[in-house]
Scaffold this active site. Structure first.
Site, PDB file in Angstrom:
ATOM      1  N   GLY A 115       1.272  -0.166  -4.991  1.00 42.08           N
ATOM      2  CA  GLY A 115       0.010  -0.902  -5.073  1.00 42.08           C
ATOM      3  C   GLY A 115      -0.724  -0.533  -6.343  1.00 42.08           C
ATOM      4  O   GLY A 115      -0.994   0.640  -6.574  1.00 42.08           O
ATOM      5  N   TYR A 160      14.447  -2.188  -2.356  1.00 41.63           N
ATOM      6  CA  TYR A 160      13.549  -2.426  -3.476  1.00 41.63           C
ATOM      7  C   TYR A 160      12.239  -1.637  -3.459  1.00 41.63           C
ATOM      8  O   TYR A 160      11.852  -1.079  -4.475  1.00 41.63           O
ATOM      9  CB  TYR A 160      13.244  -3.930  -3.537  1.00 41.63           C
ATOM     10  CG  TYR A 160      12.229  -4.302  -4.568  1.00 41.63           C
ATOM     11  CD1 TYR A 160      12.481  -4.094  -5.927  1.00 41.63           C
ATOM     12  CD2 TYR A 160      10.994  -4.841  -4.211  1.00 41.63           C
ATOM     13  CE1 TYR A 160      11.528  -4.426  -6.887  1.00 41.63           C
ATOM     14  CE2 TYR A 160      10.050  -5.175  -5.165  1.00 41.63           C
ATOM     15  CZ  TYR A 160      10.324  -4.971  -6.493  1.00 41.63           C
ATOM     16  OH  TYR A 160       9.395  -5.281  -7.436  1.00 41.63           O
ATOM     17  N   CYS A 212       0.808  -1.217   0.000  1.00 38.59           N
ATOM     18  CA  CYS A 212       0.000   0.000   0.000  1.00 38.59           C
ATOM     19  C   CYS A 212       0.839   1.264   0.000  1.00 38.59           C
ATOM     20  O   CYS A 212       1.981   1.280   0.458  1.00 38.59           O
ATOM     21  CB  CYS A 212      -0.858   0.079   1.252  1.00 38.59           C
ATOM     22  SG  CYS A 212      -1.916  -1.320   1.496  1.00 38.59           S
TER      23      CYS A 212
END
Ligand code: SF4
Length: 497
Positions: free
Chosen positions: A55, A274, A29
């Site tokens: 997301g 990442y 999210c």
């Protein structure tokens, strides 16, 4: 309220690396909120667009206008496809708005219903409130059972909805106090952006697992998962919300408090590797710089004779540049990514599906032929993509393929807001490094060490094993918060050494 007008939607570039890779961990999210500007929802749409890498499944915006009250829109798909038309944006008026982009894990995974799309809204005696949550509540099952027994009626299957019900049951007088009350019952990771009629609220869990930052735009304020989303609306980055901090923003300014029992922070180290965008700032340093430092560290730890260093695009790029700079081996774009894959093949035919990774990555044959190639990637999860990439490189005539990975072996699932396969599906959970090399059939395979990763993110002495400075549970198996729901469902924690 300032009269800054929102910029036009520059939706001509997309940064959607995370969700398009079936063999990557996926951040669940992104959250964003703005107050004190005209048409706040337009800024929120832009902010969410910049956070789309966190997301891609669905997004939602709630706004408040003194005359029209609370309004909301929740949609499946990309922000650029849903929150650009005047038809939608005109329904979200007012100077205060929050939003959320989602990739589900907690909740109805794989078949999200629109009722699972945040922000969630609750009407309380003292007025309405909406919340957008990034993270994962690790005791949500127990809370949900208790709340249902006491009469709560859940609308969604999301763990985040527990917070609204806990707030509804609190006896505190104000919404921020009720939120504090609710969050004291919650375990796990939360970075929350919430709003009432007059307040924008930001809260981070005491460990500060997921990021949350504060920005200033004219007379107004913004809260965001990452600084890159402040940039897109022209907001100035002020500071990170501290672990355990709650900020309540009104037209009088920002009030800060620390309502939870203090704990040693354990920020997610994988955000550096990442999840976060390379143009964001984390811990006072650009994510890009950190990733380059990871590549340098990797080159020191795992040198190999070769002709070229190539990134697996796009997320391996800064680490590959770092590896090249440290080793002196030339950097080259040996693999080209098709930036426009997007949703081109929503229902691909069998023939197209079999093309797999070739749909988005292609080898630059002229560069690769006859060369010893070092491929730098950010992580190995199932290993399926790494294997296909290796085949493509060899097909293109490479003499040798050496994988260098910018994170330690991912051997444990994340329960704090990242979608991870079950443990047995993680390559590193069942294989040693040598077995993985054999499985991938590459000439060599090396991962950065956990200490090396800590050094690259700025911890000169590496990892403090007694009191790790970050959450690194997906590498170490040492979970800073016991994932009680998962343990109840049979998850086996690492045995104490
Ligand atoms: S388990 Fe891994 S991905 Fe999850 S919060 Fe910890 S470091 Fe980040």
């Amino acid at each position: 309220m300032s009269k800054i007008m929102p910029p036009a939607h520059p939706f001509d570039t997309s940064y959607l690396q995370a969700g398009e890779d079936g063999d990557k961990l996926k951040e669940e999210c992104g959250v964003f909120g703005v107050t004190g500007v005209a048409d706040a929802s337009n800024f929120v749409a832009l902010g969410l667009h910049a956070l789309q890498h966190r997301g891609q499944e669905a997004g939602g915006i709630v706004s408040h206008d003194p005359e029209q009250g609370f309004q909301s829109a929740r949609r499946f798909g990309y922000v650029r496809d849903n929150f650009t038309s005047q038809d939608v944006m005109q329904t979200l008026p007012g100077p205060l708005a929050i939003g959320h982009v989602r990739y589900s894990t907690a909740g109805s995974k794989g078949q999200t219903a629109i009722r699972d799309v945040q922000p969630f809204f609750g009407e309380f005696a003292m007025g309405g409130a909406a919340i957008a949550h990034n993270g994962n509540i690790t005791n949500a099952n127990a809370l949900r059972r208790e709340l249902i027994e006491r009469g709560s009626i859940f609308q969604s299957s999301s763990d985040s909805e527990c917070i609204i019900h806990l707030m509804a049951r609190s006896l505190q007088r104000t919404i921020p106090e009720r939120m504090e009350d609710a969050l004291r019952r919650v375990e796990g990771a939360f970075s929350i952006v919430a709003m009432t009629r007059t307040k924008l609220i930001g809260v981070r869990d005491p460990l500060g697992v997921r990021p949350l930052v504060l920005g200033k735009i004219g007379e107004g304020w913004a809260l965001s998962s990452e600084t890159c989303a402040l940039d897109i609306i022209g907001a100035e980055f002020i500071r990170e919300i501290a672990p355990g901090e709650m900020v309540v923003i009104t037209d009088k300014g920002v009030e800060s408090q620390f309502p939870f029992r203090p704990q040693k922070p354990r920020f997610c180290i994988f955000e550096h590797v990442y999840f976060s965008r390379p143009d964001s700032i984390l811990g006072g340093r650009s994510v890009y710089e950190t990733r380059e430092a990871i590549g340098r560290e990797l080159a020191k730890e795992a040198p190999v004779e070769a002709d070229l260093v190539c990134p697996v695009p796009d997320s391996g790029t800064p680490a590959a540049i770092g590896y090249s700079l440290q080793s002196g081996i030339p950097y080259a774009m040996g693999i080209i990514r098709n930036q426009y894959m997007g949703r081109t093949f929503i229902e691909p035919t069998e023939q197209i599906r079999n093309m797999g990774v070739r749909l988005k990555l292609n080898v630059n044959r002229a560069l690769i032929r006859g060369k010893r190639v070092i491929l730098v990637d950010d992580s190995v999860v199932r290993g399926t993509t790494s294997r296909k990439i290796k085949e493509m490189i060899l097909d293109a005539g490479a003499k040798e393929v050496h994988f260098r990975i910018a994170s330690p072996p991912t051997a444990w699932p994340c329960f704090y807001g990242v979608d991870t396969p079950q443990r047995e599906k993680l390559l590193a959970a069942t294989m040693s490094e040598e077995e993985m090399r054999d499985h991938l059939q590459v000439d060599s395979l090396k991962f950065i060490s956990l200490d090396g990763l800590y050094r690259a993110v700025g911890e000169a002495k590496g990892r403090n094993s007694d009191q790790p400075q970050y959450c690194d549970a997906c590498f170490s198996g040492e979970y800073p918060v016991i994932p009680s729901d998962q343990v109840e469902e049979g998850f086996q924690m690492k045995a104490a050494e």
